[in-house]
Write a protein that holds these residues in place. Structure first.
Motif, PDB file in Angstrom:
ATOM      1  N   VAL A   1      -8.465  76.319  10.310  1.00  0.00           N
ATOM      2  CA  VAL A   1      -7.416  75.805   9.427  1.00  0.00           C
ATOM      3  C   VAL A   1      -6.038  76.188   9.973  1.00  0.00           C
ATOM      4  CG1 VAL A   1      -6.417  76.000   7.113  1.00  0.00           C
ATOM      5  CG2 VAL A   1      -8.894  75.786   7.380  1.00  0.00           C
ATOM      6  N   ASP A   2      -5.908  77.406  10.482  1.00  0.00           N
ATOM      7  CA  ASP A   2      -4.617  77.839  11.026  1.00  0.00           C
ATOM      8  C   ASP A   2      -4.166  76.945  12.175  1.00  0.00           C
ATOM      9  OD1 ASP A   2      -4.425  79.894   9.222  1.00  0.00           O
ATOM     10  OD2 ASP A   2      -5.101  81.450  10.608  1.00  0.00           O
ATOM     11  N   GLU A   3      -5.107  76.565  13.044  1.00  0.00           N
ATOM     12  CA  GLU A   3      -4.743  75.705  14.171  1.00  0.00           C
ATOM     13  C   GLU A   3      -4.347  74.313  13.691  1.00  0.00           C
ATOM     14  OE1 GLU A   3      -4.081  74.454  18.127  1.00  0.00           O
ATOM     15  OE2 GLU A   3      -4.101  76.403  17.139  1.00  0.00           O
ATOM     16  N   ARG A   4      -5.012  73.824  12.649  1.00  0.00           N
ATOM     17  CA  ARG A   4      -4.620  72.529  12.091  1.00  0.00           C
ATOM     18  C   ARG A   4      -3.187  72.602  11.549  1.00  0.00           C
ATOM     19  NH1 ARG A   4      -9.988  71.459   8.526  1.00  0.00           N
ATOM     20  NH2 ARG A   4     -10.964  73.153   9.689  1.00  0.00           N
ATOM     21  N   MET A   5      -2.886  73.717  10.849  1.00  0.00           N
ATOM     22  CA  MET A   5      -1.532  73.897  10.319  1.00  0.00           C
ATOM     23  C   MET A   5      -0.504  73.940  11.452  1.00  0.00           C
ATOM     24  SD  MET A   5      -1.975  73.931   7.097  1.00  0.00           S
ATOM     25  CE  MET A   5      -3.266  72.776   7.561  1.00  0.00           C
ATOM     26  N   HIS A   6      -0.867  74.618  12.526  1.00  0.00           N
ATOM     27  CA  HIS A   6       0.027  74.737  13.674  1.00  0.00           C
ATOM     28  C   HIS A   6       0.388  73.353  14.215  1.00  0.00           C
ATOM     29  CE1 HIS A   6       1.648  76.123  17.502  1.00  0.00           C
ATOM     30  NE2 HIS A   6       0.748  75.401  18.141  1.00  0.00           N
ATOM     31  N   ARG A   7      -0.603  72.489  14.344  1.00  0.00           N
ATOM     32  CA  ARG A   7      -0.355  71.160  14.911  1.00  0.00           C
ATOM     33  C   ARG A   7       0.382  70.253  13.923  1.00  0.00           C
ATOM     34  NH1 ARG A   7      -2.313  70.664  19.850  1.00  0.00           N
ATOM     35  NH2 ARG A   7      -3.804  72.247  20.525  1.00  0.00           N
ATOM     36  N   MET A   8       0.115  70.409  12.635  1.00  0.00           N
ATOM     37  CA  MET A   8       0.856  69.629  11.640  1.00  0.00           C
ATOM     38  C   MET A   8       2.322  70.035  11.620  1.00  0.00           C
ATOM     39  SD  MET A   8      -1.830  69.375   8.461  1.00  0.00           S
ATOM     40  CE  MET A   8      -3.459  68.620   8.706  1.00  0.00           C
ATOM     41  N   ALA A   9       2.574  71.321  11.787  1.00  0.00           N
ATOM     42  CA  ALA A   9       3.963  71.785  11.842  1.00  0.00           C
ATOM     43  C   ALA A   9       4.680  71.191  13.051  1.00  0.00           C
ATOM     44  CB  ALA A   9       4.005  73.309  11.890  1.00  0.00           C
ATOM     45  N   GLN A  10       3.971  71.103  14.171  1.00  0.00           N
ATOM     46  CA  GLN A  10       4.571  70.522  15.367  1.00  0.00           C
ATOM     47  C   GLN A  10       4.929  69.048  15.164  1.00  0.00           C
ATOM     48  OE1 GLN A  10       1.494  71.496  18.295  1.00  0.00           O
ATOM     49  NE2 GLN A  10       2.849  73.027  19.201  1.00  0.00           N
ATOM     50  N   LEU A  11       4.157  68.362  14.319  1.00  0.00           N
ATOM     51  CA  LEU A  11       4.436  66.949  14.038  1.00  0.00           C
ATOM     52  C   LEU A  11       5.553  66.762  13.015  1.00  0.00           C
ATOM     53  CD1 LEU A  11       0.775  65.579  13.894  1.00  0.00           C
ATOM     54  CD2 LEU A  11       2.493  65.083  15.655  1.00  0.00           C
ATOM     55  N   GLY A  12       5.989  67.862  12.396  1.00  0.00           N
ATOM     56  CA  GLY A  12       7.114  67.782  11.472  1.00  0.00           C
ATOM     57  C   GLY A  12       6.740  67.462  10.036  1.00  0.00           C
ATOM     58  N   ILE A  13       5.479  67.710   9.639  1.00  0.00           N
ATOM     59  CA  ILE A  13       5.066  67.483   8.257  1.00  0.00           C
ATOM     60  C   ILE A  13       5.807  68.466   7.341  1.00  0.00           C
ATOM     61  CG2 ILE A  13       3.111  67.562   6.662  1.00  0.00           C
ATOM     62  CD1 ILE A  13       3.086  65.179   8.601  1.00  0.00           C
ATOM     63  N   ASP A  14       6.236  67.995   6.166  1.00  0.00           N
ATOM     64  CA  ASP A  14       7.014  68.832   5.254  1.00  0.00           C
ATOM     65  C   ASP A  14       6.150  69.768   4.413  1.00  0.00           C
ATOM     66  OD1 ASP A  14       9.553  67.701   5.939  1.00  0.00           O
ATOM     67  OD2 ASP A  14       9.025  65.941   4.741  1.00  0.00           O
ATOM     68  N   HIS A  15       5.050  69.227   3.834  1.00  0.00           N
ATOM     69  CA  HIS A  15       4.210  70.015   2.923  1.00  0.00           C
ATOM     70  C   HIS A  15       2.729  69.796   3.266  1.00  0.00           C
ATOM     71  CE1 HIS A  15       7.265  71.164  -0.126  1.00  0.00           C
ATOM     72  NE2 HIS A  15       7.846  70.023   0.223  1.00  0.00           N
ATOM     73  N   VAL A  16       1.966  70.881   3.247  1.00  0.00           N
ATOM     74  CA  VAL A  16       0.505  70.800   3.330  1.00  0.00           C
ATOM     75  C   VAL A  16      -0.065  71.483   2.094  1.00  0.00           C
ATOM     76  CG1 VAL A  16      -1.577  71.373   4.620  1.00  0.00           C
ATOM     77  CG2 VAL A  16       0.528  70.812   5.850  1.00  0.00           C
ATOM     78  N   LEU A  17      -0.854  70.744   1.320  1.00  0.00           N
ATOM     79  CA  LEU A  17      -1.503  71.266   0.127  1.00  0.00           C
ATOM     80  C   LEU A  17      -2.996  71.403   0.434  1.00  0.00           C
ATOM     81  CD1 LEU A  17       0.239  68.963  -2.522  1.00  0.00           C
ATOM     82  CD2 LEU A  17       1.082  71.097  -1.500  1.00  0.00           C
ATOM     83  N   ILE A  18      -3.468  72.634   0.536  1.00  0.00           N
ATOM     84  CA  ILE A  18      -4.864  72.893   0.898  1.00  0.00           C
ATOM     85  C   ILE A  18      -5.664  73.099  -0.379  1.00  0.00           C
ATOM     86  CG2 ILE A  18      -6.430  74.342   2.236  1.00  0.00           C
ATOM     87  CD1 ILE A  18      -4.048  75.197   3.938  1.00  0.00           C
ATOM     88  N   VAL A  19      -6.564  72.167  -0.666  1.00  0.00           N
ATOM     89  CA  VAL A  19      -7.357  72.201  -1.891  1.00  0.00           C
ATOM     90  C   VAL A  19      -8.720  72.818  -1.605  1.00  0.00           C
ATOM     91  CG1 VAL A  19      -8.437  70.819  -3.706  1.00  0.00           C
ATOM     92  CG2 VAL A  19      -6.188  70.180  -2.800  1.00  0.00           C
ATOM     93  N   ALA A  20      -9.100  73.826  -2.390  1.00  0.00           N
ATOM     94  CA  ALA A  20     -10.417  74.460  -2.263  1.00  0.00           C
ATOM     95  C   ALA A  20     -11.473  73.506  -2.844  1.00  0.00           C
ATOM     96  CB  ALA A  20     -10.438  75.801  -2.992  1.00  0.00           C
ATOM     97  N   TYR A  21     -12.131  72.781  -1.987  1.00  0.00           N
ATOM     98  CA  TYR A  21     -13.059  71.731  -2.408  1.00  0.00           C
ATOM     99  C   TYR A  21     -14.284  72.337  -3.084  1.00  0.00           C
ATOM    100  CZ  TYR A  21     -15.753  67.384  -2.116  1.00  0.00           C
ATOM    101  OH  TYR A  21     -16.477  66.257  -2.417  1.00  0.00           O
TER     102      TYR A  21
END
Length: 408
Positions: free
Chosen positions: A96-116
């Motif tokens: 999950v941390d690596e996914r966040m890292h790459r989303m930040a690089q793409l300039g996404i403003d908000h990531v909401l991680i839902v505990a499925y």
């Protein structure tokens, strides 16, 4: 980028945050495991629409992966998994941390991680999308053409389009099929180590259509997109690293903490960084690979004098600096995955080990450090040698092969 972790209550209601009382949101939904080229195109579309509409770009991501939850339920007579049951997801391509890292690089403003969980899964897609409109401020939803959501996965793009047109409160933007088409992958992926040195070929490449059909039947293969997490997982399980990286659009990555091993590599003149458990990301099939080892430092905690959000931003900047080309914390590496068959009769050990030999002129003390391993190429299969001399000769060859491939 702001990150929020959200846990549904017992009835499946998510405590969605209010991102703004005036600014709206362009939203996408998914797992984004591996962050392959298809994911990147989808997120770039979200970012572009958000800029056009002067809105927030928002990613809603599920963790754990829904497929893992439902598989556990199926295998345990309907019993819902606990957090401990899902602590290790060995089939996840990327942490999950690596996914966040790459989303930040793409300039996404908000990531909401839902505990499925099952209560959340039981909600209809209509209810889910209504919550996104009313709570998150969604005005545009971006999905891939094969997306499905809600109870019984009833919310496909056609159903969602009808809902958007009927309510008029949000728009659906569908990103069409991307990538070079489709391929076939066994429904049950069994790791198979290549038998020869060098990148293995696609077994279907030189087959006739009749032979391909026979292969598909014998392997119970399913049709999947080339740009898909399933295809990447299959390629990594076969040692086809270059093909997997082509689909990903970046080198495959795993992460872990360095632990003390047998120190045999040090005695042989090839000291390695051994990864302890758990490992973040999908471990490729046994073999020796070329790649890079990156020292991420000691495991981060909230830094003194900073709020948690500020600390996370500092940590992200630290990762960006360390993984960048030319970083002093980054070294070319030969990576070994396997059971150390050469010494098995002496040690009696047969546990699978991931270890990376960093090609550095200086002694590296990485114990208890978090590290990142990036895979570029498959070098050779694991071999049982007659003794240490033969092994050292091969390790020297591996070093030279890796340096040549890496241009280091």
């Amino acid at each position: 980028m702001r990150i929020s972790r959200l846990t549904p209550d017992e009835s499946g209601i998510v405590p969605w945050p209010t991102l703004s009382v005036s600014k709206k949101a362009v939203v996408t939904v998914g797992v984004f495991d591996g962050m392959h080229r298809g994911h990147t195109e989808l997120l770039e579309r979200v970012k572009a629409l958000a800029e056009q509409q002067r809105a927030y770009s928002v990613v809603i991501m599920f963790d754990p992966r829904p497929g893992v939850v439902h598989h556990f339920v199926k295998e345990h007579d309907g019993m819902e998994p606990t957090a401990d049951d899902l602590a290790v997801d060995s089939q996840a391509l990327m942490s999950v941390d690596e996914r966040m890292h790459r989303m930040a690089q793409l300039g996404i403003d908000h990531v909401l991680i839902v505990a499925y969980n099952l209560a959340f899964a039981a909600k209809s897609y209509r209810f889910f999308l209504g919550q996104l409109v009313g709570k998150v401020g969604m005005r545009t939803l971006v999905l891939g053409s094969d997306a499905e959501m809600g109870s019984n996965r009833a919310g496909d793009v056609e159903a969602i389009q009808r809902l958007a047109e009927a309510t008029g409160v949000f728009q659906l933007d569908v990103v069409g099929d991307v990538g070079p088409g489709y391929t076939r992958v066994p429904r049950i992926i069994e790791p198979q180590a290549p038998e020869q040195a060098g990148e293995p070929d696609d077994p279907l490449l030189h087959m006739t259509k009749d032979e391909q059909r026979a292969w598909s039947k014998s392997h119970d293969a399913a049709k999947v997109r080339v740009w898909s997490s399933t295809n990447v997982r299959y390629l990594l399980s076969q040692g086809r690293m270059a093909e997997a990286n082509e689909v990903l659009g970046h080198d495959h990555v795993i992460e872990g903490q360095v632990v003390h091993g047998e120190q045999r590599g040090r005695d042989l003149g090839f000291p390695t960084a051994n990864l302890g458990e758990p490992v973040g990301g999908y471990i490729p099939v046994d073999g020796v690979y070329a790649g890079w080892l990156v020292d991420l430092g000691k495991r981060d905690k909230v830094l003194d004098g900073y709020e948690e959000e500020d600390s996370a931003a500092i940590s992200q900047a630290n990762v960006d600096a360390r993984v960048s080309p030319g970083s002093p914390w980054r070294w070319p590496a030969a990576i070994s995955i396997g059971t150390k068959e050469t010494y098995e009769s002496q040690t009696g050990l047969r546990h699978r080990v991931v270890e990376a030999y960093a090609m550095s002129k200086e002694w590296l003390d990485l114990y208890d450090h978090d590290v990142r391993i990036e895979f570029t190429n498959f070098l050779r299969p694991q071999v049982k040698f007659d003794g240490s001399d033969q092994l050292v000769d091969q390790l020297r060859k591996d070093e030279q092969s890796a340096l040549k491939l890496l241009g280091a």
